[in-house]
Motif scaffolding. Structure first.
Motif, PDB file in Angstrom:
ATOM      1  N   ARG A 144     -44.220 -44.744   7.271  1.00 52.24           N
ATOM      2  CA  ARG A 144     -42.764 -44.933   7.203  1.00 52.24           C
ATOM      3  C   ARG A 144     -42.390 -45.857   6.053  1.00 52.24           C
ATOM      4  N   ARG A 145     -43.133 -46.950   5.907  1.00 52.40           N
ATOM      5  CA  ARG A 145     -42.823 -47.904   4.841  1.00 52.40           C
ATOM      6  C   ARG A 145     -43.016 -47.274   3.466  1.00 52.40           C
ATOM      7  N   THR A 146     -44.106 -46.513   3.317  1.00 51.77           N
ATOM      8  CA  THR A 146     -44.405 -45.950   2.004  1.00 51.77           C
ATOM      9  C   THR A 146     -43.375 -44.903   1.602  1.00 51.77           C
ATOM     10  N   ILE A 147     -43.002 -44.038   2.528  1.00 50.15           N
ATOM     11  CA  ILE A 147     -41.986 -43.026   2.210  1.00 50.15           C
ATOM     12  C   ILE A 147     -40.653 -43.691   1.899  1.00 50.15           C
ATOM     13  N   SER A 148     -40.306 -44.705   2.653  1.00 50.30           N
ATOM     14  CA  SER A 148     -39.040 -45.410   2.410  1.00 50.30           C
ATOM     15  C   SER A 148     -39.028 -46.062   1.031  1.00 50.30           C
ATOM     16  N   ARG A 149     -40.170 -46.546   0.593  1.00 52.11           N
ATOM     17  CA  ARG A 149     -40.246 -47.180  -0.720  1.00 52.11           C
ATOM     18  C   ARG A 149     -40.121 -46.140  -1.847  1.00 52.11           C
ATOM     19  N   LEU A 150     -40.740 -44.971  -1.657  1.00 53.61           N
ATOM     20  CA  LEU A 150     -40.721 -43.955  -2.699  1.00 53.61           C
ATOM     21  C   LEU A 150     -39.425 -43.144  -2.700  1.00 53.61           C
ATOM     22  N   ALA A 151     -38.790 -43.038  -1.560  1.00 52.62           N
ATOM     23  CA  ALA A 151     -37.505 -42.328  -1.444  1.00 52.62           C
ATOM     24  C   ALA A 151     -36.560 -43.230  -0.659  1.00 52.62           C
ATOM     25  N   PRO A 152     -35.973 -44.240  -1.312  1.00 51.08           N
ATOM     26  CA  PRO A 152     -35.202 -45.279  -0.601  1.00 51.08           C
ATOM     27  C   PRO A 152     -34.071 -44.750   0.267  1.00 51.08           C
ATOM     28  N   TYR A 153     -33.490 -43.623  -0.091  1.00 48.29           N
ATOM     29  CA  TYR A 153     -32.366 -43.112   0.695  1.00 48.29           C
ATOM     30  C   TYR A 153     -32.782 -42.667   2.106  1.00 48.29           C
ATOM     31  N   THR A 154     -34.095 -42.563   2.367  1.00 45.10           N
ATOM     32  CA  THR A 154     -34.561 -42.167   3.697  1.00 45.10           C
ATOM     33  C   THR A 154     -34.797 -43.351   4.622  1.00 45.10           C
ATOM     34  N   ALA A 155     -34.706 -44.568   4.108  1.00 42.89           N
ATOM     35  CA  ALA A 155     -35.147 -45.746   4.877  1.00 42.89           C
ATOM     36  C   ALA A 155     -34.473 -45.850   6.236  1.00 42.89           C
ATOM     37  N   GLY A 156     -33.186 -45.597   6.309  1.00 40.01           N
ATOM     38  CA  GLY A 156     -32.454 -45.773   7.558  1.00 40.01           C
ATOM     39  C   GLY A 156     -32.759 -44.742   8.612  1.00 40.01           C
ATOM     40  N   ARG A 157     -33.469 -43.693   8.269  1.00 34.88           N
ATOM     41  CA  ARG A 157     -33.738 -42.624   9.245  1.00 34.88           C
ATOM     42  C   ARG A 157     -35.218 -42.488   9.588  1.00 34.88           C
ATOM     43  N   MET A 158     -36.055 -43.418   9.111  1.00 27.25           N
ATOM     44  CA  MET A 158     -37.490 -43.309   9.339  1.00 27.25           C
ATOM     45  C   MET A 158     -37.936 -43.898  10.675  1.00 27.25           C
ATOM     46  N   ALA A 159     -37.106 -44.708  11.296  1.00 25.22           N
ATOM     47  CA  ALA A 159     -37.527 -45.410  12.511  1.00 25.22           C
ATOM     48  C   ALA A 159     -37.885 -44.453  13.640  1.00 25.22           C
ATOM     49  N   ALA A 160     -37.258 -43.280  13.680  1.00 21.54           N
ATOM     50  CA  ALA A 160     -37.500 -42.338  14.771  1.00 21.54           C
ATOM     51  C   ALA A 160     -38.795 -41.559  14.603  1.00 21.54           C
ATOM     52  N   ILE A 161     -39.478 -41.738  13.485  1.00 18.48           N
ATOM     53  CA  ILE A 161     -40.701 -40.981  13.213  1.00 18.48           C
ATOM     54  C   ILE A 161     -41.917 -41.787  13.649  1.00 18.48           C
ATOM     55  N   GLY A 162     -42.742 -41.173  14.509  1.00 18.99           N
ATOM     56  CA  GLY A 162     -43.951 -41.834  14.988  1.00 18.99           C
ATOM     57  C   GLY A 162     -45.195 -41.081  14.572  1.00 18.99           C
ATOM     58  N   ALA A 163     -46.341 -41.566  15.022  1.00 20.48           N
ATOM     59  CA  ALA A 163     -47.620 -40.962  14.620  1.00 20.48           C
ATOM     60  C   ALA A 163     -47.703 -39.496  15.013  1.00 20.48           C
ATOM     61  N   ALA A 164     -47.097 -39.134  16.155  1.00 18.46           N
ATOM     62  CA  ALA A 164     -47.149 -37.741  16.613  1.00 18.46           C
ATOM     63  C   ALA A 164     -46.380 -36.796  15.700  1.00 18.46           C
ATOM     64  N   ASP A 165     -45.486 -37.348  14.882  1.00 19.07           N
ATOM     65  CA  ASP A 165     -44.679 -36.526  13.976  1.00 19.07           C
ATOM     66  C   ASP A 165     -45.326 -36.361  12.606  1.00 19.07           C
ATOM     67  N   ILE A 166     -46.526 -36.924  12.433  1.00 18.06           N
ATOM     68  CA  ILE A 166     -47.203 -36.905  11.136  1.00 18.06           C
ATOM     69  C   ILE A 166     -48.384 -35.950  11.212  1.00 18.06           C
ATOM     70  N   ALA A 167     -48.318 -34.876  10.435  1.00 21.89           N
ATOM     71  CA  ALA A 167     -49.398 -33.891  10.392  1.00 21.89           C
ATOM     72  C   ALA A 167     -50.268 -34.133   9.165  1.00 21.89           C
ATOM     73  N   VAL A 168     -51.557 -33.887   9.314  1.00 19.04           N
ATOM     74  CA  VAL A 168     -52.515 -34.127   8.223  1.00 19.04           C
ATOM     75  C   VAL A 168     -52.986 -32.798   7.656  1.00 19.04           C
ATOM     76  N   LEU A 169     -52.930 -32.660   6.341  1.00 21.64           N
ATOM     77  CA  LEU A 169     -53.473 -31.501   5.646  1.00 21.64           C
ATOM     78  C   LEU A 169     -54.618 -31.974   4.761  1.00 21.64           C
ATOM     79  N   GLN A 170     -55.794 -31.433   4.996  1.00 19.10           N
ATOM     80  CA  GLN A 170     -56.946 -31.783   4.171  1.00 19.10           C
ATOM     81  C   GLN A 170     -56.957 -30.906   2.917  1.00 19.10           C
ATOM     82  N   ILE A 171     -57.015 -31.544   1.767  1.00 18.06           N
ATOM     83  CA  ILE A 171     -56.950 -30.842   0.491  1.00 18.06           C
ATOM     84  C   ILE A 171     -58.352 -30.496   0.023  1.00 18.06           C
ATOM     85  N   ARG A 172     -58.508 -29.268  -0.453  1.00 21.83           N
ATOM     86  CA  ARG A 172     -59.785 -28.873  -1.026  1.00 21.83           C
ATOM     87  C   ARG A 172     -59.537 -27.841  -2.108  1.00 21.83           C
TER      88      ARG A 172
END
Length: 415
Positions: free
Chosen positions: A248-276
């Motif tokens: 949440r902190r990193t996305i808010s820093r890179l896209a500041p306009y999202t900061a106020g809406r990141m609080a509702a996002i938790g670990a369950a909302d984060i999907a991982v894609l392995q790059i190869r």
């Protein structure tokens, strides 16, 4: 819809992704009896590759499917911006030849449903879903079909064919059954996907942000952003720890306009894609051809994976239709498909590796040493050239060696 009421066809295609469905459609419309086996019961999965580029849009037009595709929910992008700490460059699609001066962002399940419906209009097209391939039929050293399980009934079926085409992705079952191992290139990063509400006043288009403090891709989905945060390999668990606080902190820093809406996002909302990034040395064996990610897994850089796979399917159909009508496909013809598609794949993967080495790695590992992450050479030198955005747009929008419905596929261009 798990089994097919036949024991033999001219071609079995394993995998109902873009490559498999396009190949199945092209073969069926050419009068070749084809069965597509998809191991899942539907297409409603969490797909990542839903960027449809101008080369594929042109193909859909040739097949008479352009209007149907245009009716799907989608975002159209005429430009993509890539921003660094010291400036930005743009990929501009507005001067692409042909009818489409944009790329389309379409949920892949809608795209696949469209292809399945179009295929179903041909009596030569057979689709089995919830059908998991678990074995190959052989005649000596030659593959002559597949064994698959209908997950609805638990029954095992054997389906013989002169050719099996593996289009079953980067974790290809057919490839494993053949004992083939792709050669992998090092990818320094993985990706976290986060769905972020999109509000009035947000930027309009999809953009990419590369900074000394991180890398972020923000994909405009209309009413929400699909945020793709680049992370170092092995960092996924730490990035999701503490209910995703670091993410949440990193996305808010890179896209500041999202900061106020990141609080509702938790670990369950984060999907991982392995790059190869990987590629087989040989894409075929007697009776078998591998295409798309089964032959060459792509990085999501530039979103070219779907389109490269579709181009593989077109080239394969153009070479194989005459042989499949004869009832036997030679190793020479299988090798011809690889020769046609190998160098576009090699060049595209080389460009992806260059991109990840020049700026993706620096943004996720801190190679910039805390200093601003600058545009890499030669982009820094070329950024004032007016033609650069259009050149980049052409490379991304059309790809290397786009394929057309020529030769035995030419009649299909009339829809």
């Amino acid at each position: 819809m798990g089994s097919i009421a036949r024991t033999s066809v001219a071609c079995v295609v394993t995998g109902g992704g873009p490559a498999g469905m396009v190949l199945g459609l092209l073969l069926a419309r050419s009068g070749v009896e084809v069965a597509v086996l998809e191991k899942y019961p539907d297409f409603l999965r969490d797909f990542r590759g839903d960027t449809v580029h101008a080369s594929t849009l042109g193909l859909l037009d040739e097949l008479g499917l352009g209007e149907r595709f245009a009716a799907l929910p989608q975002q159209r992008e005429r430009r993509l911006t890539m921003a660094f700490d010291d400036g930005a460059i743009t990929e501009d699609f507005s001067r692409l030849p042909g009818a489409h001066q944009h790329i389309a962002l379409v949920p892949q399940w809608d795209f696949l449903d469209l292809l399945a419906a179009a295929g179903g209009e041909s009596p030569h097209f057979h689709l089995a879903q919830n059908a998991e391939v678990d074995g190959l039929l052989r005649d000596g050293e030659r593959v002559c079909g597949v064994r698959y399980t209908d997950q609805d009934t638990g029954r095992t079926h054997e389906l013989s064919a002169p050719l099996v085409v593996a289009a079953d992705g980067r974790h290809s079952t057919v490839r494993d059954l053949l004992g083939l191992r792709p050669r992998a290139s090092a990818a320094p990063h993985d990706c976290l996907y986060v769905r972020i509400p999109r509000l009035p006043g947000d930027p309009d288009g999809t953009f990419l942000r590369f900074s000394a403090t991180g890398g972020l891709i923000m994909i405009n989905r209309g009413d929400y952003w699909q945020g793709a945060l680049l992370i170092a390999k092995g960092m996924a668990d730490a990035a999701r720890a503490g209910d995703g606080a670091w993410t949440r902190r990193t996305i808010s820093r890179l896209a500041p306009y999202t900061a106020g809406r990141m609080a509702a996002i938790g670990a369950a909302d984060i999907a991982v894609l392995q790059i190869r990034i990987d590629r087989l040395a040989r894409w075929w064996a007697p009776g078998v051809l591998l295409i798309g990610d089964a032959a060459h897994a792509m990085s999501p850089i530039a979103g070219v994976g779907v389109n490269l796979a579709v181009q593989d399917a077109v080239a394969a159909a153009r070479v194989l239709v005459p042989a499949l009508r004869r009832g036997r496909v030679s190793e020479r013809e299988l090798a011809r498909v690889q020769r046609r598609r190998q160098w576009p794949t090699v060049i595209t993967q080389a460009l992806q590796r260059t991109a990840q080495d020049r700026f993706v790695a620096a943004s996720i590992t801190g190679e910039a040493g805390g200093a601003p992450l600058r545009l890499p050479q030669p982009l820094r030198t070329l950024r004032h050239w007016r033609g650069l955005p259009h050149l980049l747009g052409r490379v991304v929008g059309l790809g290397i060696r786009p394929e057309r419905l020529t030769g035995p596929l030419a009649p299909l261009s009339h829809g």
